[in-house]
Design an enzyme around this catalytic site. Sequence first.
Site, PDB file in Angstrom:
ATOM      1  N   GLY A 214      41.549  44.321  47.238  1.00 54.81           N
ATOM      2  CA  GLY A 214      41.581  42.784  47.644  1.00 54.81           C
ATOM      3  C   GLY A 214      40.648  41.966  46.721  1.00 54.81           C
TER       4      GLY A 214
ATOM      5  CG  LEU B 211      56.679  42.405  53.865  1.00 56.98           C
ATOM      6  CD1 LEU B 211      56.052  41.132  53.324  1.00 56.98           C
ATOM      7  CD2 LEU B 211      56.190  43.117  55.039  1.00 56.98           C
TER       8      LEU B 211
ATOM      9  CG  LEU C 280      60.021  45.021  45.822  1.00 58.26           C
ATOM     10  CD1 LEU C 280      58.802  44.637  46.919  1.00 58.26           C
ATOM     11  CD2 LEU C 280      60.036  46.408  45.310  1.00 58.26           C
TER      12      LEU C 280
ATOM     13  NE  ARG D   5      61.756  47.319  56.293  1.00 57.88           N
ATOM     14  CZ  ARG D   5      62.555  47.085  55.171  1.00 57.88           C
ATOM     15  NH1 ARG D   5      62.113  47.740  54.037  1.00 57.88           N
ATOM     16  NH2 ARG D   5      63.591  46.510  55.374  1.00 57.88           N
TER      17      ARG D   5
ATOM     18  CB  THR E 138      63.444  35.697  48.420  1.00 60.62           C
ATOM     19  OG1 THR E 138      63.299  36.565  47.306  1.00 60.62           O
ATOM     20  CG2 THR E 138      63.131  34.237  48.249  1.00 60.62           C
TER      21      THR E 138
ATOM     22  CG  HIS F 267      55.142  41.359  40.627  1.00 60.96           C
ATOM     23  ND1 HIS F 267      55.015  42.643  41.424  1.00 60.96           N
ATOM     24  CD2 HIS F 267      55.702  41.929  39.612  1.00 60.96           C
ATOM     25  CE1 HIS F 267      55.614  43.468  40.572  1.00 60.96           C
ATOM     26  NE2 HIS F 267      55.783  43.227  39.464  1.00 60.96           N
TER      27      HIS F 267
ATOM     28  CD  GLN G  74      44.579  34.468  32.434  1.00 63.17           C
ATOM     29  OE1 GLN G  74      45.108  33.326  32.557  1.00 63.17           O
ATOM     30  NE2 GLN G  74      43.534  34.637  31.615  1.00 63.17           N
ATOM     31  CD  GLU G  75      47.241  40.009  39.029  1.00 59.27           C
ATOM     32  OE1 GLU G  75      47.229  40.168  40.557  1.00 59.27           O
ATOM     33  OE2 GLU G  75      47.537  41.143  38.436  1.00 59.27           O
TER      34      GLU G  75
HETATM   35  C1  GAR Z   1      47.322  43.315  41.833  1.00 67.84           C
HETATM   36  O1  GAR Z   1      47.419  43.215  40.429  1.00 67.84           O
HETATM   37  C2  GAR Z   1      48.616  42.339  42.401  1.00 67.84           C
HETATM   38  O2  GAR Z   1      49.309  41.610  41.273  1.00 67.84           O
HETATM   39  C3  GAR Z   1      49.292  43.746  42.682  1.00 67.84           C
HETATM   40  O3  GAR Z   1      48.541  44.757  43.097  1.00 67.84           O
HETATM   41  C4  GAR Z   1      47.280  44.460  42.560  1.00 67.84           C
HETATM   42  C5  GAR Z   1      46.115  44.063  43.874  1.00 67.84           C
HETATM   43  O4  GAR Z   1      45.063  44.065  43.252  1.00 67.84           O
HETATM   44  N1  GAR Z   1      50.692  43.440  43.276  1.00 67.84           N
HETATM   45  C6  GAR Z   1      51.859  44.053  43.421  1.00 67.84           C
HETATM   46  O5  GAR Z   1      52.002  44.827  42.488  1.00 67.84           O
HETATM   47  C7  GAR Z   1      52.815  43.679  44.222  1.00 67.84           C
HETATM   48  N2  GAR Z   1      54.102  44.016  43.992  1.00 67.84           N
HETATM   49  P1  GAR Z   1      43.864  43.538  44.272  1.00 67.84           P
HETATM   50  O6  GAR Z   1      43.927  44.236  45.591  1.00 67.84           O
HETATM   51  O7  GAR Z   1      42.698  43.796  43.692  1.00 67.84           O
HETATM   52  O8  GAR Z   1      44.146  42.125  44.630  1.00 67.84           O
END
Ligand code: GAR
Length: 207
Positions: free
Chosen positions: A12, A90, A141, A62, A138, A106, A170-171
């Site tokens: 998270g 999803l 995936l 699902r 969308t 992502h 960066q995220e």
């Molecule tokens: C993040 O790196 C996010 O970009 C990735 O999971 C991680 C979650 O980290 N998401 C994906 O791979 C979606 N396809 P977090 O729980 O610390 O935010």
Amino acid sequence: MRNLVILISGRGSNMEAIVRAAIPGARVAAVISNRPEAAGLEFARRHGIATAVVDHKAHSSREAFEVALAAAIDAFAPDLVVLAGFMRVLGEAFVRRYEGRMLNIHPSLLPAFPGLHTHERALQEGCRVHGATVHFVTPALDHGPIVVQAAVPVLPDDTPETLAARVLAQEHRIYPQAVRWFVEDRLRLTADGRVVLQGVSASAQES
Ligand code: GAR
């Protein structure tokens, strides 16, 4: 005030970055996880944010899981659903329900490397740059109209872990930024699936 509902499956840290950004005009109405043990739930609780768990393992299909998940989300009247490390694929009906108001992050420069193990795959392919993408969700995936991307260099001695850490930093920068644009009504998805971003210069998208 815009209600954000953030979906997580684990650590998270992106959810945490969005909470800490304290975006004016936005309220994190709830953090919802498909895994009861998701570490991020604890952070949300500590910050007085409502939490819910919709355990995919407790549902026989699902479709049943997604009906329950949508009910849990809708209880918080979301203006925006934020997928932040939510690791379930999803279905189309669920995605259509939140079309134009659901974002995902992502850890790759999409359309390169959808799916899992993006950092390992970027290293295996000898990529010199890698990064992260925020996009509208969308049914396909890890695809969908791109809102913002951040690129990082791949260094010669990188491991998947060092590269992941560089991308994650960066995220944590671009995801709160994209949410802020949406909350400020500067970001939207058109009916024909294009991203419109108003009053944001190209350099602001990069920096
Ligand atoms: C993040 O790196 C996010 O970009 C990735 O999971 C991680 C979650 O980290 N998401 C994906 O791979 C979606 N396809 P977090 O729980 O610390 O935010």
